[in-house]
Design an enzyme around this catalytic site. Structure first.
Site, PDB file in Angstrom:
ATOM      1  N   ASP A  33      -3.213   4.277  -4.532  1.00 40.68           N
ATOM      2  CA  ASP A  33      -2.597   4.418  -5.848  1.00 40.68           C
ATOM      3  C   ASP A  33      -1.336   3.549  -5.905  1.00 40.68           C
ATOM      4  O   ASP A  33      -0.380   3.789  -5.164  1.00 40.68           O
ATOM      5  CB  ASP A  33      -2.246   5.888  -6.090  1.00 40.68           C
ATOM      6  CG  ASP A  33      -1.812   6.167  -7.515  1.00 40.68           C
ATOM      7  OD1 ASP A  33      -1.937   5.261  -8.366  1.00 40.68           O
ATOM      8  OD2 ASP A  33      -1.348   7.291  -7.778  1.00 40.68           O
ATOM      9  N   ASP A 128      -5.083   0.716 -11.355  1.00 43.34           N
ATOM     10  CA  ASP A 128      -4.166   0.836 -10.214  1.00 43.34           C
ATOM     11  C   ASP A 128      -4.549   1.906  -9.210  1.00 43.34           C
ATOM     12  O   ASP A 128      -3.749   2.256  -8.341  1.00 43.34           O
ATOM     13  CB  ASP A 128      -2.752   1.118 -10.731  1.00 43.34           C
ATOM     14  CG  ASP A 128      -2.666   2.432 -11.510  1.00 43.34           C
ATOM     15  OD1 ASP A 128      -3.701   2.884 -12.024  1.00 43.34           O
ATOM     16  OD2 ASP A 128      -1.570   2.990 -11.607  1.00 43.34           O
ATOM     17  N   GLU A 129      -5.770   2.409  -9.278  1.00 45.25           N
ATOM     18  CA  GLU A 129      -6.129   3.554  -8.445  1.00 45.25           C
ATOM     19  C   GLU A 129      -7.596   3.454  -8.051  1.00 45.25           C
ATOM     20  O   GLU A 129      -8.444   3.103  -8.869  1.00 45.25           O
ATOM     21  CB  GLU A 129      -5.870   4.838  -9.237  1.00 45.25           C
ATOM     22  CG  GLU A 129      -6.098   6.124  -8.495  1.00 45.25           C
ATOM     23  CD  GLU A 129      -5.827   7.342  -9.369  1.00 45.25           C
ATOM     24  OE1 GLU A 129      -5.938   8.449  -8.844  1.00 45.25           O
ATOM     25  OE2 GLU A 129      -5.525   7.175 -10.573  1.00 45.25           O
TER      26      GLU A 129
END
Length: 375
Positions: A33, A128-129
């Site tokens: 993350d 983003d994860e």
């Protein structure tokens, strides 16, 4: 120094005593993350922004909301989904930058390319994860811990943003672990540590437990997963219906979900928050053609031949109450959206601050007769 993962045979499943099945070898799941991703990209590109409260989001004079903010801003109580106007009241020195999605997508592709060097089983959750299943990876002597550490170092060096990571035997625990040492941290929960780690977790950490369910647990004297383990499967089903068995497993650290690459996109939508409330149904109807035009463009870009199964309209009223109305439909028919909007507006009959339209693409869903559903 980071230690290489110890491989231990274990089973957290609810085992049938008559079964002779051997326990499965534990999986090695990494949850990665990026820390305050949009803000991190902006600070990377303009180092003068470092050290000052920074957010990425909409304009406060147009009812914008915060998409993300750096940790300097979080010290003032600012968080994602907060209105930009409130964020500025909390922190008058806050700098709010407009989002630059094309740039963020390009950075995300760089990061995902690094992940792909370590395993093919990558499940992106957002820009983003992502989850990685590195159980079969031979990188870093097969150590999930060392893989996570190396990925974090590579992303920081070559992309210029920091990534926090959680390493665990399943997705549920890995995701919680990635948040444990944020920002720019790594936390590992090995198989032998699962039971104690999960037992100490607040029940609010369990997937699907929101504010209402957490308050209900509080009233029942259930604060941690250890408390919840005192409840039988029958009692949990009686109290929480079909969610009961899931609670029974999660509070024991059981999560059988696989890491699924290239997850099918379930919906495509567009929405607008208005600087001035739309005062009437007629005013909402006037906005519909423009929203549908945007939706058509987004569908053309995102669908890649998938079949539309449902149409929906989302309305957030001036009092922040929200409703979504759906109907079965195979194409974006303006008349159907007008009917959905009319029905949704009638539920509150108040001025509207946000209006959205979209489609759902659950391809295995059986098509039934037109049916309106409130969510």
């Amino acid at each position: 120094m980071l230690a290489v993962d110890t491989v231990i045979l274990y089973s957290l499943d609810i085992v049938n005593p008559d079964s002779a099945t051997l326990p499965e070898r534990p999986r090695k799941i990494v949850h990665l993350d990026c820390d305050c991703f949009y803000a991190s990209v902006e600070m990377r590109d303009d180092p003068s922004l470092r050290g000052r409260p920074l957010a990425v989001g909409g304009r406060p004079d147009q009812r914008g909301v915060i998409a993300t903010c750096n940790y300097e801003a979080r010290k003032f109580g600012i968080h994602s989904a907060m209105s930009s106007a409130l964020a500025l009241r909390k922190c008058p020195g806050l700098l709010i930058l407009p989002s630059a999605m094309d740039k963020y997508r390009a950075v995300s592709r760089e990061i995902m390319a690094i992940y792909a060097d370590y395993c093919p089983l990558i499940e992106p959750l957002s820009l983003d994860e992502a989850y990685l299943d590195v159980s079969a990876s031979e990188r870093c002597q097969g150590s999930a811990t060392l893989i996570a550490a190396e990925i974090r170092a590579r992303v920081a060096a070559s992309v210029g943003v920091t990534v926090s990571a959680g390493v665990a035997p399943n997705k549920f625990i890995a995701k919680i672990a990635s948040d444990w040492n944020k920002p720019d941290g790594l936390f590992v929960v090995r198989p032998r540590e699962v039971d104690a780690f999960v037992a100490a977790l607040p029940v609010s950490k369990l997937f699907g437990v929101g504010k209402v369910t957490a308050a209900r647990f509080e009233s029942l004297g259930v604060h941690t997963c250890a408390d919840l383990r005192d409840w039988s499967l029958v009692d949990l089903h009686r109290q929480f219906g079909s969610f009961g068995p899931r609670l029974y497993e999660l509070c024991r650290g059981i999560d059988r979900r696989e890491v699924v690459p290239d997850r099918e996109r379930k919906s495509v939508s567009v929405e607008t928050t208005y600087a001035t409330d739309l005062p009437s149904l007629d005013a909402c109807m006037a906005e519909l053609p423009g929203l549908l035009e945007q939706l058509e463009r987004r569908i053309a870009h995102a669908q890649a031949g998938k079949t539309i199964r449902k149409l929906f309209v989302k309305i957030r009223f001036a009092d922040f109450r929200q409703t979504t109305v759906e109907c079965v439909g195979l194409e974006t028919q303006p008349a159907a959206y007008r009917s959905l909007l009319e029905k949704g507006f009638a539920r509150r009959n108040k001025p509207v601050r946000l209006l959205g339209v979209g489609v759902r693409t659950e391809q295995n869903e059986e098509v039934q007769s037109d049916l309106f559903v409130e969510i």
